[in-house]
Design an enzyme around this catalytic site. Structure first.
Site, PDB file in Angstrom:
ATOM      1  N   LYS A   1      -0.996   5.556  -5.550  1.00 47.80           N
ATOM      2  CA  LYS A   1      -2.054   5.299  -6.544  1.00 47.80           C
ATOM      3  C   LYS A   1      -2.913   6.530  -6.781  1.00 47.80           C
ATOM      4  O   LYS A   1      -3.298   6.819  -7.910  1.00 47.80           O
ATOM      5  CB  LYS A   1      -2.940   4.130  -6.084  1.00 47.80           C
ATOM      6  CG  LYS A   1      -2.204   2.817  -6.036  1.00 47.80           C
ATOM      7  CD  LYS A   1      -3.054   1.713  -5.458  1.00 47.80           C
ATOM      8  CE  LYS A   1      -3.356   1.881  -3.989  1.00 47.80           C
ATOM      9  NZ  LYS A   1      -2.210   1.720  -3.085  1.00 47.80           N
ATOM     10  N   GLY A   2      -3.192   7.271  -5.706  1.00 49.04           N
ATOM     11  CA  GLY A   2      -4.044   8.460  -5.839  1.00 49.04           C
ATOM     12  C   GLY A   2      -3.469   9.432  -6.852  1.00 49.04           C
ATOM     13  O   GLY A   2      -4.166   9.941  -7.729  1.00 49.04           O
TER      14      GLY A   2
ATOM     15  N   GLN B   1      -5.017  -0.028  -1.064  1.00 48.03           N
ATOM     16  CA  GLN B   1      -3.983  -0.843  -0.389  1.00 48.03           C
ATOM     17  C   GLN B   1      -3.035  -1.432  -1.440  1.00 48.03           C
ATOM     18  O   GLN B   1      -2.914  -0.880  -2.519  1.00 48.03           O
ATOM     19  CB  GLN B   1      -4.612  -1.951   0.466  1.00 48.03           C
ATOM     20  CG  GLN B   1      -5.279  -1.458   1.736  1.00 48.03           C
ATOM     21  CD  GLN B   1      -6.697  -0.995   1.537  1.00 48.03           C
ATOM     22  OE1 GLN B   1      -7.481  -1.631   0.865  1.00 48.03           O
ATOM     23  NE2 GLN B   1      -7.050   0.123   2.140  1.00 48.03           N
TER      24      GLN B   1
ATOM     25  N   ARG C   1     -22.847 -13.153   5.940  1.00 45.89           N
ATOM     26  CA  ARG C   1     -24.205 -12.906   5.432  1.00 45.89           C
ATOM     27  C   ARG C   1     -25.105 -12.187   6.439  1.00 45.89           C
ATOM     28  O   ARG C   1     -26.294 -12.423   6.532  1.00 45.89           O
ATOM     29  CB  ARG C   1     -24.849 -14.211   4.931  1.00 45.89           C
ATOM     30  CG  ARG C   1     -24.136 -14.701   3.693  1.00 45.89           C
ATOM     31  CD  ARG C   1     -24.199 -16.173   3.517  1.00 45.89           C
ATOM     32  NE  ARG C   1     -23.504 -16.862   4.580  1.00 45.89           N
ATOM     33  CZ  ARG C   1     -23.521 -18.168   4.742  1.00 45.89           C
ATOM     34  NH1 ARG C   1     -24.218 -18.917   3.928  1.00 45.89           N
ATOM     35  NH2 ARG C   1     -22.845 -18.738   5.711  1.00 45.89           N
TER      36      ARG C   1
ATOM     37  N   VAL D   1      -3.811   8.029   6.608  1.00 48.39           N
ATOM     38  CA  VAL D   1      -5.038   7.874   7.387  1.00 48.39           C
ATOM     39  C   VAL D   1      -4.749   7.965   8.884  1.00 48.39           C
ATOM     40  O   VAL D   1      -5.412   8.670   9.621  1.00 48.39           O
ATOM     41  CB  VAL D   1      -5.722   6.518   7.055  1.00 48.39           C
ATOM     42  CG1 VAL D   1      -6.878   6.239   7.993  1.00 48.39           C
ATOM     43  CG2 VAL D   1      -6.196   6.535   5.616  1.00 48.39           C
TER      44      VAL D   1
ATOM     45  N   GLY E   1      -6.018   5.894   2.057  1.00 43.57           N
ATOM     46  CA  GLY E   1      -5.871   7.349   2.045  1.00 43.57           C
ATOM     47  C   GLY E   1      -5.111   7.712   0.792  1.00 43.57           C
ATOM     48  O   GLY E   1      -3.906   7.581   0.733  1.00 43.57           O
ATOM     49  N   HIS E   2      -5.832   8.066  -0.241  1.00 43.69           N
ATOM     50  CA  HIS E   2      -5.175   8.385  -1.510  1.00 43.69           C
ATOM     51  C   HIS E   2      -4.861   9.872  -1.569  1.00 43.69           C
ATOM     52  O   HIS E   2      -5.752  10.711  -1.619  1.00 43.69           O
ATOM     53  CB  HIS E   2      -6.060   7.941  -2.685  1.00 43.69           C
ATOM     54  CG  HIS E   2      -6.152   6.454  -2.788  1.00 43.69           C
ATOM     55  ND1 HIS E   2      -6.984   5.798  -3.651  1.00 43.69           N
ATOM     56  CD2 HIS E   2      -5.483   5.480  -2.128  1.00 43.69           C
ATOM     57  CE1 HIS E   2      -6.819   4.489  -3.513  1.00 43.69           C
ATOM     58  NE2 HIS E   2      -5.925   4.277  -2.583  1.00 43.69           N
TER      59      HIS E   2
ATOM     60  N   SER F   1       7.875   8.661 -11.362  1.00 42.85           N
ATOM     61  CA  SER F   1       7.413   9.820 -10.610  1.00 42.85           C
ATOM     62  C   SER F   1       8.592  10.393  -9.822  1.00 42.85           C
ATOM     63  O   SER F   1       9.340   9.667  -9.188  1.00 42.85           O
ATOM     64  CB  SER F   1       6.293   9.390  -9.672  1.00 42.85           C
ATOM     65  OG  SER F   1       5.925  10.465  -8.847  1.00 42.85           O
ATOM     66  N   VAL F   2       8.737  11.734  -9.900  1.00 43.70           N
ATOM     67  CA  VAL F   2       9.897  12.378  -9.255  1.00 43.70           C
ATOM     68  C   VAL F   2       9.482  13.414  -8.203  1.00 43.70           C
ATOM     69  O   VAL F   2      10.265  14.287  -7.830  1.00 43.70           O
ATOM     70  CB  VAL F   2      10.823  13.023 -10.315  1.00 43.70           C
ATOM     71  CG1 VAL F   2      11.489  11.960 -11.175  1.00 43.70           C
ATOM     72  CG2 VAL F   2      10.069  14.027 -11.189  1.00 43.70           C
TER      73      VAL F   2
ATOM     74  N   GLY G   1       0.827  -1.215   0.000  1.00 46.84           N
ATOM     75  CA  GLY G   1       0.000   0.000   0.000  1.00 46.84           C
ATOM     76  C   GLY G   1       0.848   1.246   0.000  1.00 46.84           C
ATOM     77  O   GLY G   1       2.088   1.187   0.078  1.00 46.84           O
ATOM     78  N   ASP G   2       0.192   2.394  -0.138  1.00 48.68           N
ATOM     79  CA  ASP G   2       0.850   3.703  -0.109  1.00 48.68           C
ATOM     80  C   ASP G   2       1.857   3.889  -1.241  1.00 48.68           C
ATOM     81  O   ASP G   2       2.830   4.624  -1.093  1.00 48.68           O
ATOM     82  CB  ASP G   2       1.549   3.946   1.242  1.00 48.68           C
ATOM     83  CG  ASP G   2       0.639   3.653   2.410  1.00 48.68           C
ATOM     84  OD1 ASP G   2      -0.501   4.135   2.376  1.00 48.68           O
ATOM     85  OD2 ASP G   2       1.045   2.930   3.330  1.00 48.68           O
ATOM     86  N   GLU G   3       1.615   3.244  -2.358  1.00 49.45           N
ATOM     87  CA  GLU G   3       2.553   3.356  -3.485  1.00 49.45           C
ATOM     88  C   GLU G   3       2.381   4.681  -4.232  1.00 49.45           C
ATOM     89  O   GLU G   3       3.252   5.053  -5.025  1.00 49.45           O
ATOM     90  CB  GLU G   3       2.353   2.206  -4.485  1.00 49.45           C
ATOM     91  CG  GLU G   3       2.688   0.825  -3.940  1.00 49.45           C
ATOM     92  CD  GLU G   3       1.491   0.154  -3.296  1.00 49.45           C
ATOM     93  OE1 GLU G   3       0.436   0.819  -3.176  1.00 49.45           O
ATOM     94  OE2 GLU G   3       1.609  -1.014  -2.902  1.00 49.45           O
TER      95      GLU G   3
HETATM   96  P1  IMP Z   1      -7.192  -2.828   8.102  1.00 49.80           P
HETATM   97  O1  IMP Z   1      -7.368  -2.875   6.619  1.00 49.80           O
HETATM   98  O2  IMP Z   1      -7.529  -1.483   8.696  1.00 49.80           O
HETATM   99  O3  IMP Z   1      -7.893  -3.941   8.806  1.00 49.80           O
HETATM  100  O4  IMP Z   1      -5.630  -3.032   8.411  1.00 49.80           O
HETATM  101  C1  IMP Z   1      -4.979  -4.269   8.123  1.00 49.80           C
HETATM  102  C2  IMP Z   1      -3.536  -4.028   7.716  1.00 49.80           C
HETATM  103  O5  IMP Z   1      -3.520  -3.366   6.449  1.00 49.80           O
HETATM  104  C3  IMP Z   1      -2.740  -3.133   8.664  1.00 49.80           C
HETATM  105  O6  IMP Z   1      -1.388  -3.560   8.672  1.00 49.80           O
HETATM  106  C4  IMP Z   1      -2.836  -1.762   8.014  1.00 49.80           C
HETATM  107  O7  IMP Z   1      -1.758  -0.938   8.366  1.00 49.80           O
HETATM  108  C5  IMP Z   1      -2.793  -2.148   6.552  1.00 49.80           C
HETATM  109  N1  IMP Z   1      -3.465  -1.159   5.700  1.00 49.80           N
HETATM  110  C6  IMP Z   1      -4.788  -0.988   5.516  1.00 49.80           C
HETATM  111  N2  IMP Z   1      -5.027   0.003   4.648  1.00 49.80           N
HETATM  112  C7  IMP Z   1      -3.838   0.451   4.239  1.00 49.80           C
HETATM  113  C8  IMP Z   1      -3.417   1.443   3.290  1.00 49.80           C
HETATM  114  O8  IMP Z   1      -4.223   2.116   2.627  1.00 49.80           O
HETATM  115  N3  IMP Z   1      -2.076   1.614   3.155  1.00 49.80           N
HETATM  116  C9  IMP Z   1      -1.171   0.859   3.820  1.00 49.80           C
HETATM  117  N4  IMP Z   1      -1.509  -0.080   4.693  1.00 49.80           N
HETATM  118  C10 IMP Z   1      -2.824  -0.294   4.905  1.00 49.80           C
END
Ligand code: IMP
Length: 423
Positions: free
Chosen positions: A16-17, A224, A143, A300, A40-41, A412-413, A12-14
């Protein structure tokens, strides 16, 4: 074929936004297919920094329609705050933002359950963002969930009460001390529901099928990263949805045969927020330097992100799982100023040298094996063309392309829209 996918290939956090924002001008529809406000994009343009949580990153462009798919989980309270944040931009979100009736709702008690479950795990905690994601997906597969479409029906509040009461009993059984005022949380929740109701709900599978027939172009935006995928990530330290390419089919209702390009996005190094194994993690000054230059704090939660060298074993795996056709390398500027750069190309796994991602990558079983390359000193942030790149950066890029056998099309720079170089 009308659907392209954009996915994160690490934890995650690459970025993408930013890329969706750059790409949106090419698409009629931007669609989010999984996750929720745990994402959090971050977008930066015209000197403004904006973080989106549930709303697709195409919202700032006039042309595109933005769809929140059935695979997404929505917290009405967070969502309404997000809408308020858009006010200064005069966005006509009532016509530009469409929500799937089949998306599940995060209830206040889902958030409480997330907190209780994490607290009960003690040291084994996942490092959840505590946004109620896990408990909401559990109710979906169990469900029991409440969907956006339910709030258009009579009697949904009884269903809500029964579920919230059940959640309270579960919280009690966790035997942890969490303080909350459910009346206050519910007041906020039901007020937000009324605002949510003023938006347009759709059957996203129908809507997108029709759009495809009409020749519209669609970009499916992942949240993510692939290593947080519930099936293929570093389980149990993962999120609760399918963050990989298949998630776009189940999270929007599009057929796999409709997918054309799969854009894979990765940082020039690696970060991870929350718990879980991270073989190339740097717990020294080098990692601290990356975190500082890269401003590596969660969008976030604000938590500091763990930093480390690029892991090609993991990247190869996620390229394969997703069928990536084009790569995009983010935050290349953060690597300026290091004498040498390391790239993990294999693991020592229980004494064997391997090049694939094994069942577990816990520290006790895996030691990364690195290739070392010369770093570069030049500041990349003002560069606008690949011809300006230092030779060492070109060497870094060529090495990755050779190993991954996929072209890197965007470098990206810097965080701004304009700091995006096409190759
Ligand atoms: P959850 O998705 O809030 O249940 O978190 C599960 C795991 O995914 C934790 O290690 C979070 O830090 C990670 N995680 C969830 N959303 C993100 C994201 O957008 N960026 C990076 N890590 C994430």
């Amino acid at each position: 074929m009308a659907v392209d996918l954009l996915l994160g290939l690490q934890w995650g956090d690459e970025g993408k936004g930013k890329i969706v924002d750059v790409l949106t001008k090419n698409y009629d529809i931007i669609a989010r297919f999984q996750g929720g406000p745990n994402a959090g994009h971050t977008l930066e343009f015209d000197g403004i920094k904006h973080v989106l949580r549930t709303i697709p990153s195409g919202i700032f462009h006039n042309k595109s329609v933005n769809v929140i798919g059935n695979g997404v989980v929505i917290d009405p309270v967070v969502f309404v705050k997000e809408l308020e944040g858009l006010k200064p931009f005069n966005i006509d979100y009532k016509s530009k933002l469409l929500i799937s009736r089949k998306a599940h709702l995060i209830l206040p008690t889902h958030r409480l359950l997330d907190a209780a479950s994490e607290a009960a795990k003690g040291k084994a905690k996942i490092g959840s963002t505590l946004k109620g994601i896990g408990p909401t997906y559990m109710d979906k597969t169990g469900r029991n969930g409440i969907r956006v479409g339910d709030i258009e029906m009579d009697g949904w509040k009884e269903k809500y009460r029964a579920l919230a009461d059940k959640h309270e009993s579960l919280i009690y059984f966790y035997k942890v001390d969490i303080q909350y005022d459910l009346d206050e949380m519910e007041k906020e929740f039901f007020e937000a529901i009324e605002i949510l109701k003023s938006l347009k709900f759709i059957d996203s599978e129908e809507y997108l099928r029709d759009a495809i027939k009409k020749g519209k172009s669609i970009l499916a935006e992942g949240a993510q990263g692939s290593l947080l995928d519930i099936d293929f990530g570093t389980y149990p330290y993962v999120t609760s949805s399918n963050t990989t390419a298949a998630g776009a089919c189940t999270g929007l209702g599009i057929a796999p045969t409709m997918i054309k390009e799969v854009y894979g996005i990765f940082k020039a190094y690696t970060t991870r927020v929350g718990s879980g194994p991270f073989p190339t993690e740097l717990l020294d000054d080098v990692g601290a330097k990356m975190a500082k230059i890269g401003n590596e704090f969660g969008a976030v939660t604000g938590r500091p992100r763990r930093c480390g060298w690029l892991d090609l074993v993991a990247l190869k795996y996620t390229c394969a799982i997703n069928g990536v056709t084009q790569l995009m390398m983010m935050k290349s500027d953060v690597l300026s100023g290091f004498d040498s750069l390391k790239i993990c190309t294999a693991y020592n796994y229980k004494g064997d040298i391997i090049k694939h991602l094994p069942y577990t990558i816990e520290e006790e079983y895996v030691t990364p094996i690195y290739t070392e390359m010369k770093g570069w000193k030049q500041d990349l942030t003002k560069m606008s063309d690949t011809a300006q790149f230092p030779q060492e950066l070109n060497d870094y890029i060529h090495f990755l392309e050779k190993e991954l056998e996929i072209a890197i099309k965007i470098i990206s720079v810097g965080p701004d829209r304009t700091q995006t170089i096409l190759r």
